[in-house]
Design an enzyme around this catalytic site. Structure first.
Site, PDB file in Angstrom:
ATOM      1  N   PHE A  94     -17.797  18.314 -21.931  1.00 57.78           N
ATOM      2  CA  PHE A  94     -18.490  19.332 -21.143  1.00 57.78           C
ATOM      3  C   PHE A  94     -17.819  20.692 -21.299  1.00 57.78           C
ATOM      4  O   PHE A  94     -18.466  21.680 -21.666  1.00 57.78           O
ATOM      5  CB  PHE A  94     -18.532  18.920 -19.668  1.00 57.78           C
ATOM      6  CG  PHE A  94     -18.927  20.056 -18.762  1.00 57.78           C
ATOM      7  CD1 PHE A  94     -20.184  20.629 -18.849  1.00 57.78           C
ATOM      8  CD2 PHE A  94     -18.025  20.567 -17.830  1.00 57.78           C
ATOM      9  CE1 PHE A  94     -20.548  21.686 -18.015  1.00 57.78           C
ATOM     10  CE2 PHE A  94     -18.381  21.618 -17.000  1.00 57.78           C
ATOM     11  CZ  PHE A  94     -19.649  22.184 -17.095  1.00 57.78           C
ATOM     12  N   ASN A 226     -14.776  25.875  -4.818  1.00 61.30           N
ATOM     13  CA  ASN A 226     -13.956  24.906  -4.091  1.00 61.30           C
ATOM     14  C   ASN A 226     -14.817  23.704  -3.675  1.00 61.30           C
ATOM     15  O   ASN A 226     -16.034  23.756  -3.766  1.00 61.30           O
ATOM     16  CB  ASN A 226     -13.363  25.584  -2.844  1.00 61.30           C
ATOM     17  CG  ASN A 226     -11.992  25.040  -2.505  1.00 61.30           C
ATOM     18  OD1 ASN A 226     -11.662  23.906  -2.873  1.00 61.30           O
ATOM     19  ND2 ASN A 226     -11.209  25.826  -1.800  1.00 61.30           N
ATOM     20  N   PHE A 227     -14.147  22.664  -3.230  1.00 60.81           N
ATOM     21  CA  PHE A 227     -14.800  21.472  -2.647  1.00 60.81           C
ATOM     22  C   PHE A 227     -15.766  20.776  -3.593  1.00 60.81           C
ATOM     23  O   PHE A 227     -16.832  20.316  -3.185  1.00 60.81           O
ATOM     24  CB  PHE A 227     -15.491  21.834  -1.316  1.00 60.81           C
ATOM     25  CG  PHE A 227     -14.530  22.483  -0.345  1.00 60.81           C
ATOM     26  CD1 PHE A 227     -13.421  21.788   0.106  1.00 60.81           C
ATOM     27  CD2 PHE A 227     -14.698  23.804   0.064  1.00 60.81           C
ATOM     28  CE1 PHE A 227     -12.507  22.387   0.977  1.00 60.81           C
ATOM     29  CE2 PHE A 227     -13.798  24.411   0.926  1.00 60.81           C
ATOM     30  CZ  PHE A 227     -12.705  23.697   1.383  1.00 60.81           C
ATOM     31  N   LEU A 228     -15.382  20.697  -4.863  1.00 56.38           N
ATOM     32  CA  LEU A 228     -16.106  19.837  -5.799  1.00 56.38           C
ATOM     33  C   LEU A 228     -15.761  18.403  -5.421  1.00 56.38           C
ATOM     34  O   LEU A 228     -14.592  18.014  -5.463  1.00 56.38           O
ATOM     35  CB  LEU A 228     -15.654  20.138  -7.238  1.00 56.38           C
ATOM     36  CG  LEU A 228     -16.057  19.121  -8.310  1.00 56.38           C
ATOM     37  CD1 LEU A 228     -17.572  19.024  -8.444  1.00 56.38           C
ATOM     38  CD2 LEU A 228     -15.443  19.477  -9.661  1.00 56.38           C
ATOM     39  N   CYS A 229     -16.742  17.660  -5.024  1.00 60.78           N
ATOM     40  CA  CYS A 229     -16.465  16.294  -4.552  1.00 60.78           C
ATOM     41  C   CYS A 229     -17.660  15.388  -4.834  1.00 60.78           C
ATOM     42  O   CYS A 229     -18.809  15.762  -4.607  1.00 60.78           O
ATOM     43  CB  CYS A 229     -16.189  16.327  -3.046  1.00 60.78           C
ATOM     44  SG  CYS A 229     -15.787  14.710  -2.365  1.00 60.78           S
ATOM     45  N   THR A 262      -9.168  26.221  -9.078  1.00 63.10           N
ATOM     46  CA  THR A 262      -7.872  25.597  -9.349  1.00 63.10           C
ATOM     47  C   THR A 262      -8.073  24.092  -9.482  1.00 63.10           C
ATOM     48  O   THR A 262      -9.037  23.539  -8.951  1.00 63.10           O
ATOM     49  CB  THR A 262      -6.868  25.834  -8.204  1.00 63.10           C
ATOM     50  OG1 THR A 262      -7.473  25.425  -6.972  1.00 63.10           O
ATOM     51  CG2 THR A 262      -6.454  27.278  -8.104  1.00 63.10           C
ATOM     52  N   LEU A 505      -7.636  28.215  -1.436  1.00 61.68           N
ATOM     53  CA  LEU A 505      -7.512  27.208  -0.382  1.00 61.68           C
ATOM     54  C   LEU A 505      -7.692  25.801  -0.942  1.00 61.68           C
ATOM     55  O   LEU A 505      -8.432  25.601  -1.873  1.00 61.68           O
ATOM     56  CB  LEU A 505      -8.573  27.464   0.684  1.00 61.68           C
ATOM     57  CG  LEU A 505      -8.517  28.854   1.316  1.00 61.68           C
ATOM     58  CD1 LEU A 505      -9.664  29.032   2.283  1.00 61.68           C
ATOM     59  CD2 LEU A 505      -7.192  29.074   2.026  1.00 61.68           C
TER      60      LEU A 505
HETATM   61  C1  COA Z   1     -13.344  15.630  -9.469  1.00 59.63           C
HETATM   62  C2  COA Z   1     -14.578  14.758  -9.454  1.00 59.63           C
HETATM   63  C3  COA Z   1     -15.717  15.520  -8.831  1.00 59.63           C
HETATM   64  C4  COA Z   1     -14.917  14.420 -10.901  1.00 59.63           C
HETATM   65  O1  COA Z   1     -15.988  13.497 -10.914  1.00 59.63           O
HETATM   66  P1  COA Z   1     -16.029  12.252 -11.920  1.00 59.63           P
HETATM   67  O2  COA Z   1     -17.116  11.366 -11.477  1.00 59.63           O
HETATM   68  O3  COA Z   1     -14.656  11.704 -12.028  1.00 59.63           O
HETATM   69  O4  COA Z   1     -16.346  12.905 -13.346  1.00 59.63           O
HETATM   70  P2  COA Z   1     -17.752  13.030 -14.094  1.00 59.63           P
HETATM   71  O5  COA Z   1     -18.014  11.823 -14.908  1.00 59.63           O
HETATM   72  O6  COA Z   1     -18.823  13.392 -13.148  1.00 59.63           O
HETATM   73  O7  COA Z   1     -17.484  14.311 -15.051  1.00 59.63           O
HETATM   74  C5  COA Z   1     -16.443  14.346 -15.957  1.00 59.63           C
HETATM   75  C6  COA Z   1     -16.255  15.762 -16.442  1.00 59.63           C
HETATM   76  O8  COA Z   1     -15.862  16.599 -15.329  1.00 59.63           O
HETATM   77  C7  COA Z   1     -14.639  17.252 -15.632  1.00 59.63           C
HETATM   78  N1  COA Z   1     -13.825  17.348 -14.410  1.00 59.63           N
HETATM   79  C8  COA Z   1     -13.208  16.364 -13.744  1.00 59.63           C
HETATM   80  N2  COA Z   1     -12.540  16.858 -12.688  1.00 59.63           N
HETATM   81  C9  COA Z   1     -12.751  18.180 -12.686  1.00 59.63           C
HETATM   82  C10 COA Z   1     -12.303  19.235 -11.868  1.00 59.63           C
HETATM   83  N3  COA Z   1     -11.510  19.019 -10.806  1.00 59.63           N
HETATM   84  N4  COA Z   1     -12.712  20.479 -12.148  1.00 59.63           N
HETATM   85  C11 COA Z   1     -13.505  20.720 -13.200  1.00 59.63           C
HETATM   86  N5  COA Z   1     -13.942  19.748 -14.053  1.00 59.63           N
HETATM   87  C12 COA Z   1     -13.565  18.506 -13.781  1.00 59.63           C
HETATM   88  C13 COA Z   1     -13.976  16.349 -16.640  1.00 59.63           C
HETATM   89  O9  COA Z   1     -13.005  17.051 -17.398  1.00 59.63           O
HETATM   90  C14 COA Z   1     -15.163  15.886 -17.465  1.00 59.63           C
HETATM   91  O10 COA Z   1     -15.563  16.900 -18.373  1.00 59.63           O
HETATM   92  P3  COA Z   1     -15.090  16.853 -19.947  1.00 59.63           P
HETATM   93  O11 COA Z   1     -15.889  15.799 -20.613  1.00 59.63           O
HETATM   94  O12 COA Z   1     -15.348  18.225 -20.480  1.00 59.63           O
HETATM   95  O13 COA Z   1     -13.627  16.511 -19.922  1.00 59.63           O
HETATM   96  C15 COA Z   1     -14.361  13.436  -8.659  1.00 59.63           C
HETATM   97  O14 COA Z   1     -13.369  12.699  -9.303  1.00 59.63           O
HETATM   98  C16 COA Z   1     -13.944  13.668  -7.224  1.00 59.63           C
HETATM   99  O15 COA Z   1     -14.758  13.901  -6.348  1.00 59.63           O
HETATM  100  N6  COA Z   1     -12.601  13.576  -6.968  1.00 59.63           N
HETATM  101  C17 COA Z   1     -12.040  13.804  -5.641  1.00 59.63           C
HETATM  102  C18 COA Z   1     -12.080  15.260  -5.281  1.00 59.63           C
HETATM  103  C19 COA Z   1     -11.461  16.158  -6.323  1.00 59.63           C
HETATM  104  O16 COA Z   1     -10.462  15.849  -6.932  1.00 59.63           O
HETATM  105  N7  COA Z   1     -12.100  17.321  -6.514  1.00 59.63           N
HETATM  106  C20 COA Z   1     -11.664  18.302  -7.473  1.00 59.63           C
HETATM  107  C21 COA Z   1     -10.811  19.274  -6.821  1.00 59.63           C
HETATM  108  S1  COA Z   1     -10.290  20.477  -8.006  1.00 59.63           S
END
Ligand code: COA
Length: 505
Positions: A94, A226-229, A262, A505
């Site tokens: 991605f 923020n708050f990607l979840c 971040t 934050l």
């Molecule tokens: C972070 C989170 C949203 C990723 O979701 P996921 O189901 O593991 O990953 P997906 O299969 O949907 O997507 C994978 C892609 O997202 C990217 N990605 C994963 N975490 C990321 C982040 N924190 N920021 C940006 N991109 C991220 C990966 O690098 C991957 O892309 P790539 O192929 O270019 O490497 C999920 O693990 C989550 O909710 N974690 C708990 C909260 C958290 O850590 N939030 C991020 C705070 S910065």
């Protein structure tokens, strides 16, 4: 507690009393082979995150992994995760399609001009979102509605950033979300959610608020993301890229083409990286929840007394900030922040929002700010602030939460005096007072990054090195790497200051 693999904002369990981290220890990779069994044992005791990671490997893999690590990094308390998760550019399926610098841009960056990576034609921005997985739909959260605020709170409380060992999880309060997501200029459209079509349950989020950054003299309008979840049951389905693309689209529609975010993981490509430091305020509790280790050769009583703080503050004229201080703090903070390569440009309204606590019945306090008013001139000479971010302690019989104070913005007039050592001693006094205030407000730990001028006081005020990094990213903007206050041994370094002047934050 934390997220060095995820967001890196919460502390990983901290390294305490790294007595073994003397400079005489060899710092090249593979040096662990020369460590005696006793030294290794002590190393493990003082680095619980590493110990846990190695425990999950078979003996041979663990030995090989250790032999390949840089012992100086091990001794400063980093976990394996802080270095292990960088992939090749080609594996970022991605991110390689996005307007972010590639890892190898670093080499050529000096020649590349600073500025946007891609020019966006607003006419060409899609007016509709991409399709979601079958059974899910987009929503825009209305956070002024208590029910929707609670839904976001519940999603984050159950599914947001945890540490690697699932011992702690960030617990942003509803008051915190209100404060963080409804800052001046906030846009409802940037509070993006995904719902399950049938049950209406909120299963994913990504949010942003507008602000302005100064990057080496350029002033840019950005969204702070923020708050990607994503709900745990929906992980690894490539939903994160869809969420990121959707908030990007919504920002483009508003004419904002840059963002700051971040993460604890390495993505292409950090503009800067800082390290977390943790100062125990209630050492015994931190020990009991498994956050702080008992250093080899120490005792609980010794640790408690080592972290003891005076009961009263020392800076004459220190008092809680009030609305009447907004202009003075604004002026001081702006001048102070201009000393950093990347810093936030505040409006008066933002100072009011972010720093002045306005008590409201039933709402918990999120931000604490103090000013120093010169007793003679009544001029505001310094200010310091911190915010409250609790973490849930998962499965602990005695404690349910850890209350962490995070160092927020601060400034001091001493930065503008000729005497360079004056700032150092002033900040040591001011920050020690901040620790005392945080202790009085019943915080258990005080966290700070190596950003701003923090290397001037972290070690002196008994902050311990954490094992998490926080990487800063700019979306659609290229600039040369910015110093994060740490050197190549990952330790705070006064020579590496002057880079990061923004707090996320
Ligand atoms: C972070 C989170 C949203 C990723 O979701 P996921 O189901 O593991 O990953 P997906 O299969 O949907 O997507 C994978 C892609 O997202 C990217 N990605 C994963 N975490 C990321 C982040 N924190 N920021 C940006 N991109 C991220 C990966 O690098 C991957 O892309 P790539 O192929 O270019 O490497 C999920 O693990 C989550 O909710 N974690 C708990 C909260 C958290 O850590 N939030 C991020 C705070 S910065």
């Amino acid at each position: 507690m934390s997220d060095s693999k995820n967001k890196g904002k919460a502390p990983e369990r901290r390294e305490d009393d790294n007595d073994s981290s003397s400079n005489s220890v060899p710092s090249s990779g593979g040096a662990t082979k020369k460590l005696s069994a006793k030294m290794l044992e002590s190393l493990m005791e003082s680095n619980p995150a590493l110990k846990n990671e190695l425990a999950s490997m078979d003996k041979e893999t663990a030995a090989k992994t250790l032999a390949n690590m840089d012992v100086s990094q091990l001794l400063t308390g980093l976990s394996l995760g802080s270095t292990k998760n960088q992939k090749d550019m080609a594996s970022y399926k991605f991110w390689q399609t996005q307007p972010v610098p590639r890892f190898d841009d670093r080499a050529t960056q000096a020649a590349a001009p600073q500025g946007p990576i891609k020019m966006i034609d607003p006419e060409k921005v899609s007016k509709t979102p991409d399709a979601l997985l079958e059974g899910f739909e987009w929503c825009t959260l209305d956070l002024t509605n208590e029910n929707e605020l609670r839904e976001l709170y519940e999603l984050l409380n159950n599914h947001y950033v945890e540490d690697d060992n699932a011992m702690f999880r960030f617990a942003y309060s509803q008051s915190f979300l209100h404060w963080a997501l409804m800052s001046p200029g906030w846009k409802k459209e940037w509070h993006v959610g995904v719902r399950a079509t049938k049950s209406r349950k909120l299963v994913a989020s990504i949010c942003g608020v507008p602000t302005e950054l100064r990057v080496r003299g350029d002033r840019i309008k950005v969204t702070e993301i923020n708050f990607l979840c994503i709900h745990k049951k929906l992980r690894s389905k490539r939903l994160a890229p869809v969420l990121i693309k959707e908030i990007t689209r919504r920002c483009y529609l508003e004419g904002i083409y840059q963002a700051i975010y971040t993460a604890g993981i390495i993505l292409p490509t950090p503009v800067s990286s800082c390290r977390y430091y943790h100062r125990a305020l209630d050492w015994l509790k931190l020990y009991e929840v498994g956050f702080s280790p008992l250093p080899h050769g120490s005792t609980k009583a010794r640790q408690i007394s080592k972290n003891h703080l005076p009961s009263t503050t020392a800076t004459p004229g220190l008092r809680p900030m009030e609305s009447k201080d907004i202009d003075a703090v604004h002026d001081l903070l702006e001048r102070y922040l201009l000393r950093f390569d990347m810093n936030q440009a505040f409006t008066r309204e933002e100072i009011d929002h972010w720093l002045v606590y306005k008590p409201q019945a039933g709402k918990e306090q999120v931000v604490w700010a103090y000013v120093v008013e010169d007793p003679d001139t009544h001029k505001i000479t310094d200010f310091v602030s911190f915010y409250n971010l609790e973490s849930t302690v998962i499965d602990n019989p005695k404690h349910g939460v850890v209350r962490a104070a995070y160092l927020y913005y601060y400034a001091s007039e001493t930065a503008f005096t000729e005497d360079k050592s004056a700032l150092k001693s002033r900040l040591q006094m001011l920050m020690n007072d901040a620790l005392i205030c945080a202790r009085q407000a019943k915080f258990d730990v005080f966290n700070a990054l190596t950003s701003h001028d923090n290397p001037l006081f972290l070690e002196q005020l008994k902050f311990g090195a954490g094992d998490g990094q926080l990487h800063f990213y700019l979306f659609n903007y290229r600039t040369a790497a910015i110093a994060g206050g740490i050197n190549d041994k990952n330790l705070p370094d006064e020579k590496k200051m002057g880079g990061v002047g923004v707090v996320m934050l």
